[in-house]
Scaffold this motif. Structure first.
Motif, PDB file in Angstrom:
ATOM      1  N   UNK A 116       0.816  -1.222   0.000  1.00  0.00           N
ATOM      2  CA  UNK A 116       0.000   0.000   0.000  1.00  0.00           C
ATOM      3  C   UNK A 116       0.844   1.263   0.000  1.00  0.00           C
ATOM      4  N   UNK A 117       1.946   1.249   0.752  1.00  0.00           N
ATOM      5  CA  UNK A 117       2.748   2.460   0.917  1.00  0.00           C
ATOM      6  C   UNK A 117       4.124   2.372   0.269  1.00  0.00           C
ATOM      7  N   UNK A 118       4.559   1.172  -0.113  1.00  0.00           N
ATOM      8  CA  UNK A 118       5.889   1.002  -0.679  1.00  0.00           C
ATOM      9  C   UNK A 118       6.973   0.782   0.363  1.00  0.00           C
ATOM     10  N   UNK A 119       6.591   0.756   1.643  1.00  0.00           N
ATOM     11  CA  UNK A 119       7.561   0.500   2.721  1.00  0.00           C
ATOM     12  C   UNK A 119       8.247  -0.846   2.483  1.00  0.00           C
ATOM     13  N   UNK A 120       9.576  -0.885   2.649  1.00  0.00           N
ATOM     14  CA  UNK A 120      10.328  -2.121   2.459  1.00  0.00           C
ATOM     15  C   UNK A 120      11.479  -2.170   3.450  1.00  0.00           C
ATOM     16  N   UNK A 121      11.614  -3.282   4.133  1.00  0.00           N
ATOM     17  CA  UNK A 121      12.698  -3.439   5.103  1.00  0.00           C
ATOM     18  C   UNK A 121      13.277  -4.843   5.009  1.00  0.00           C
ATOM     19  N   UNK A 122      14.564  -4.934   4.696  1.00  0.00           N
ATOM     20  CA  UNK A 122      15.250  -6.221   4.728  1.00  0.00           C
ATOM     21  C   UNK A 122      15.668  -6.514   6.167  1.00  0.00           C
ATOM     22  N   UNK A 123      15.357  -7.707   6.643  1.00  0.00           N
ATOM     23  CA  UNK A 123      15.667  -8.061   8.022  1.00  0.00           C
ATOM     24  C   UNK A 123      17.131  -8.468   8.150  1.00  0.00           C
ATOM     25  N   UNK A 124      17.689  -8.307   9.351  1.00  0.00           N
ATOM     26  CA  UNK A 124      19.069  -8.769   9.561  1.00  0.00           C
ATOM     27  C   UNK A 124      19.164 -10.266   9.247  1.00  0.00           C
ATOM     28  N   UNK A 125      20.357 -10.698   8.831  1.00  0.00           N
ATOM     29  CA  UNK A 125      20.550 -12.120   8.552  1.00  0.00           C
ATOM     30  C   UNK A 125      20.384 -12.922   9.834  1.00  0.00           C
ATOM     31  N   UNK A 126      19.817 -14.096   9.689  1.00  0.00           N
ATOM     32  CA  UNK A 126      19.542 -14.941  10.839  1.00  0.00           C
ATOM     33  C   UNK A 126      20.643 -15.983  10.978  1.00  0.00           C
ATOM     34  N   UNK A 127      21.140 -16.165  12.206  1.00  0.00           N
ATOM     35  CA  UNK A 127      22.175 -17.157  12.479  1.00  0.00           C
ATOM     36  C   UNK A 127      21.490 -18.494  12.729  1.00  0.00           C
ATOM     37  N   UNK A 128      21.274 -19.232  11.658  1.00  0.00           N
ATOM     38  CA  UNK A 128      20.449 -20.439  11.726  1.00  0.00           C
ATOM     39  C   UNK A 128      21.203 -21.605  11.102  1.00  0.00           C
ATOM     40  N   UNK A 129      21.296 -22.703  11.840  1.00  0.00           N
ATOM     41  CA  UNK A 129      21.976 -23.888  11.330  1.00  0.00           C
ATOM     42  C   UNK A 129      21.019 -24.689  10.450  1.00  0.00           C
ATOM     43  N   UNK A 130      21.401 -24.876   9.196  1.00  0.00           N
ATOM     44  CA  UNK A 130      20.548 -25.641   8.297  1.00  0.00           C
ATOM     45  C   UNK A 130      19.394 -24.803   7.768  1.00  0.00           C
ATOM     46  N   UNK A 131      18.458 -25.460   7.105  1.00  0.00           N
ATOM     47  CA  UNK A 131      17.299 -24.792   6.525  1.00  0.00           C
ATOM     48  C   UNK A 131      16.145 -24.754   7.525  1.00  0.00           C
ATOM     49  N   UNK A 132      15.466 -23.600   7.672  1.00  0.00           N
ATOM     50  CA  UNK A 132      14.280 -23.555   8.539  1.00  0.00           C
ATOM     51  C   UNK A 132      13.178 -24.432   7.974  1.00  0.00           C
ATOM     52  N   UNK A 133      12.525 -25.198   8.842  1.00  0.00           N
ATOM     53  CA  UNK A 133      11.473 -26.099   8.371  1.00  0.00           C
ATOM     54  C   UNK A 133      10.098 -25.455   8.426  1.00  0.00           C
ATOM     55  N   UNK A 134       9.916 -24.482   9.306  1.00  0.00           N
ATOM     56  CA  UNK A 134       8.620 -23.813   9.444  1.00  0.00           C
ATOM     57  C   UNK A 134       8.830 -22.339   9.776  1.00  0.00           C
TER      58      UNK A 134
END
Length: 337
Positions: free
Chosen positions: A119-137
C-alpha cells in the motif's frame, strides 16, 4: 474540512482508496497529520477488514508479485492480475510467509526475510539470521501485548523446537527453545496472536493435531482435529471469518466438509459438493476467504474456486500461476510506514 468533527473526517478518509490517500497527504499539513497519525492508521485498518474493495489476494509468480480483486472473485467474475508494484527488483525464489495488518513478510534466497507494504511502498530487509541448516517452518504475525510485528522461524526435532523470533520494534532476532512436537506444512497461519501448523504426520497416514505458538507468551499448545471414522484427507489450514478452518473429505461421501474451530471445539460450517479436482487435490487446497453471504473462496490445483452458498455449488473462477503451490495470502490495504 478542518472544521468538521474528527469522526466525520475519519469516516470520509476510510472510504477513499489507498492511492488517493497517499496523494492527499500533500494537500495540507492538517491532512498529512491526520492521515499519518497512528490512531487513523488503526481505525483505517479495522474498517478495511470489512471493506471488500480494500482486500486482495496477493501471490508470488515467476516475475514478482501480483494481486487480484476479492470483490470480483466473490461475484464469480474473472479479475485482472494486477502488478503489486514491488519497489525495486523482486527477489529471486521468493515466497510469501504471511500478511498481517497491511504488512507482508517475504522469504527469499533460502533463509533471508523482508517486510513490505504494497500500500505504501515500505520495504525493510531483516538482519541475517544465524540459523543452522534450513528452517522447516515459519510464520508472521502481530504481538498485541508488545505491539510488535514478529517473524518466527522454527527448526523442530521430535519433541523440541529451536525458534528464532524477529522483533520489528527492536530489529533483532532472538533465539528461543520451545517444547513442541515436530511441525509440518512450512508456513503457519496467523490468528489472534498465534501461529498454527499441523503436527508432523509423515510417519502416519494423516495429520491428527494442530500445533499453535503464542507470540506474546512464547508458549506452544496443540489440539486434536475432528474425529473421522472412514478413510479421509485434510486440506491445508486456513483462516475464515476470524476462525481456524480446515476442509475434510471422507470416502465414499461425495462432499467436502468445512470445519471451524470455535470456543475450543470444532463445528461443521457447511458440506460442499465435491468436484473431482477438489477431491483429488484436497491436501494442497487452501481455504482463503468467507464472505458474509456464505460464499467461500479457496485455492485448489492452480485455480481459484468458489463455493456459491445460495446455489450450493462449486465453480472454478480462474487459473493463477503461483511460484509455489500455495504461495498466496489475503492482503488488506492499510498504512504501514
Amino acid at each position: 474540512m478542518e472544521h468538521l468533527p474528527e469522526e466525520i473526517v475519519e469516516n470520509i478518509f476510510t472510504r477513499v482508496p489507498m492511492r488517493s490517500l497517499m496523494r492527499f497527504k500533500g494537500v495540507s499539513r492538517y491532512w498529512r497529520s491526520k492521515i499519518s497519525s497512528k490512531s487513523f492508521a488503526d481505525y483505517h485498518r479495522r474498517q478495511s477488514m470489512d471493506y471488500e474493495h480494500a482486500i486482495h489476494l496477493l501471490f508470488a509468480h515467476m516475475y514478482g508479485f501480483a494481486k487480484c480483486s476479492l470483490h470480483d472473485l466473490l461475484r464469480d467474475r474473472v479479475t485482472d492480475e494486477i502488478d503489486a508494484e514491488f519497489p525495486g527488483t523482486s527477489p529471486a525464489v521468493s515466497q510469501i510467509v504471511g500478511c498481517c495488518n497491511g504488512l507482508v513478510c517475504i522469504t527469499f534466497e533460502y533463509g533471508k526475510f523482508m517486510l513490505w507494504s504494497p500500500s505504501t511502498g515500505y520495504l525493510k530487509k531483516l538482519p541475517l539470521i544465524d540459523f543452522e541448516g534450513m528452517p522447516s517452518n515459519f510464520g508472521f504475525g502481530f504481538d498485541v501485548l508488545d505491539t510488535d510485528y514478529k517473524v518466527v522461524v522454527i527448526r523442530s526435532t521430535h519433541s523440541f523446537g529451536h525458534a528464532h523470533v524477529y522483533s520489528l520494534k527492536h530489529n533483532v532476532w532472538i533465539k528461543i527453545d520451545v517444547p513442541m512436537p515436530r511441525l509440518y506444512g512450512g508456513k503457519g497461519r496467523f490468528l489472534r496472536g498465534k501461529l498454527y501448523w499441523y503436527e508432523d504426520y509423515r510417519l502416519k497416514s494423516h495429520p491428527s493435531r494442530i500445533v499453535s505458538y503464542d507470540l506474546s507468551t512464547k508458549i506452544s499448545d496443540s489440539f486434536l482435529l475432528p474425529t473421522l471414522t472412514s478413510e479421509y484427507s485434510w486440506s491445508k489450514i486456513g483462516v475464515l471469518d476470524r476462525r481456524i478452518c480446515v476442509l475434510s473429505h471422507q470416502k465414499p461421501e461425495n462432499t467436502v466438509t468445512l470445519w471451524a474451530r470455535d470456543e475450543n471445539c470444532w463445528k461443521t460450517i457447511v458440506r460442499i459438493p465435491c468436484m473431482e479436482d477438489l477431491q483429488k487435490c484436497l491436501v494442497t487446497t487452501l481455504p482463503l476467504y468467507m464472505a458474509p453471504n456464505g460464499n467461500i473462496l479457496f485455492w485448489c490445483n492452480g485455480s481459484i474456486m468458489i463455493y456459491m452458498a445460495q446455489e450450493k455449488l462449486v465453480k472454478k473462477i480462474q487459473s493463477i500461476d503461483c511460484f509455489f503451490n500455495d504461495d498466496m495470502d489475503v492482503f488488506v490495504e492499510s498504512f504501514n510506514e
